[in-house]
Design a protein around this motif. Structure first.
Motif, PDB file in Angstrom:
ATOM      1  N   ASP A   7      -4.695  -1.869  -7.088  1.00 51.55           N
ATOM      2  CA  ASP A   7      -4.914  -1.697  -5.645  1.00 51.55           C
ATOM      3  C   ASP A   7      -3.855  -2.456  -4.845  1.00 51.55           C
ATOM      4  O   ASP A   7      -3.334  -1.957  -3.857  1.00 51.55           O
ATOM      5  CB  ASP A   7      -6.305  -2.191  -5.236  1.00 51.55           C
ATOM      6  N   VAL A  11      -1.227  -0.513  -2.334  1.00 56.24           N
ATOM      7  CA  VAL A  11      -1.118  -0.829  -0.902  1.00 56.24           C
ATOM      8  C   VAL A  11       0.292  -1.316  -0.580  1.00 56.24           C
ATOM      9  O   VAL A  11       0.924  -0.842   0.366  1.00 56.24           O
ATOM     10  CB  VAL A  11      -2.176  -1.871  -0.478  1.00 56.24           C
ATOM     11  N   PRO A 107      -7.115  -5.523  -0.123  1.00 56.82           N
ATOM     12  CA  PRO A 107      -7.591  -4.250  -0.660  1.00 56.82           C
ATOM     13  C   PRO A 107      -9.020  -4.307  -1.208  1.00 56.82           C
ATOM     14  O   PRO A 107      -9.792  -3.373  -1.019  1.00 56.82           O
ATOM     15  CB  PRO A 107      -6.608  -3.924  -1.787  1.00 56.82           C
ATOM     16  N   LYS A 110     -11.196  -4.102   1.625  1.00 56.40           N
ATOM     17  CA  LYS A 110     -10.764  -3.081   2.596  1.00 56.40           C
ATOM     18  C   LYS A 110     -10.720  -3.680   4.006  1.00 56.40           C
ATOM     19  O   LYS A 110     -11.317  -3.164   4.949  1.00 56.40           O
ATOM     20  CB  LYS A 110     -11.665  -1.848   2.538  1.00 56.40           C
ATOM     21  N   ASP A 147      -6.805   2.932   8.177  1.00 57.76           N
ATOM     22  CA  ASP A 147      -7.509   3.600   7.084  1.00 57.76           C
ATOM     23  C   ASP A 147      -6.546   4.111   6.005  1.00 57.76           C
ATOM     24  O   ASP A 147      -6.949   4.302   4.854  1.00 57.76           O
ATOM     25  CB  ASP A 147      -8.356   4.751   7.641  1.00 57.76           C
ATOM     26  N   TRP A 150      -6.477   2.251   2.671  1.00 54.00           N
ATOM     27  CA  TRP A 150      -7.522   2.438   1.666  1.00 54.00           C
ATOM     28  C   TRP A 150      -7.578   3.886   1.177  1.00 54.00           C
ATOM     29  O   TRP A 150      -8.024   4.143   0.066  1.00 54.00           O
ATOM     30  CB  TRP A 150      -8.888   2.040   2.223  1.00 54.00           C
ATOM     31  N   HIS A 151      -7.142   4.815   2.035  1.00 53.74           N
ATOM     32  CA  HIS A 151      -7.146   6.241   1.710  1.00 53.74           C
ATOM     33  C   HIS A 151      -5.804   6.821   2.155  1.00 53.74           C
ATOM     34  O   HIS A 151      -5.734   7.541   3.149  1.00 53.74           O
ATOM     35  CB  HIS A 151      -8.303   6.957   2.427  1.00 53.74           C
TER      36      HIS A 151
END
Length: 165
Positions: A7, A11, A107, A110, A147, A150-151
């Protein structure tokens, strides 16, 4: 230090690609990915933020092995073992050295927190707008849909939204 998580890498990699292409296309400066040392005045040791951005008029401070001074933007992607260091120690060091903008991205939770130096050289938290968009003061014209951290969309889609691609 413990190895970083996937993660963390995702990121950091997404932000590196997005910021570096945006900065290059707009001739704003240079983005550098860790490991690369930022040497700051009055700080005994250098630091290696996950990402740094140096504005075009200051890129001469980028030497082969380190940045000779404070970055315009420093990004730390927080790992469980780095929470105290990133939020407390580096926060104070970056603020006193004059790093203009500091992003703390976590991460696992979030969570992203954005700081900008005010006129007195103190960090003030700048919250994203109600639409979830954070606007950078260090990278001219750059905004981030939080956002995305995270996505993430594809980098190309994000650049299209930033009107780069």
């Amino acid at each position: 230090a413990s190895p970083v998580s996937l993660d963390h890498q995702n990121v950091g990699g997404f932000l590196y690609k997005l910021l570096s292409i945006y900065a290059e296309q707009n001739k704003l400066g240079q983005v550098v990915l860790a490991p690369y040392v930022m040497r700051m005045r009055d700080i005994a040791r250098g630091r290696e933020p996950d990402l740094i951005f140096v504005q075009a008029d200051r890129v001469h401070l980028l030497t082969r092995h380190y940045l000779d001074g404070a970055a315009d933007l420093a990004v730390e992607v927080i790992s469980p073992e780095s929470v105290r260091r990133d939020r407390k120690i580096k926060f104070k060091e970056y603020e006193s050295a004059g790093v203009g903008e500091y992003w703390l991205i976590e991460p696992r939770r979030k969570k992203a927190v954005f700081y900008q130096l005010d006129g007195n050289g103190r960090y003030q938290e700048v919250k994203p707008k109600s639409d979830g968009i954070y606007r950078s003061s260090a990278v001219d014209g750059f905004w981030l849909q939080v956002d995305w951290l995270w996505h993430p969309p594809t980098v190309l889609e994000a650049l299209r939204q930033l009107q780069v691609a």
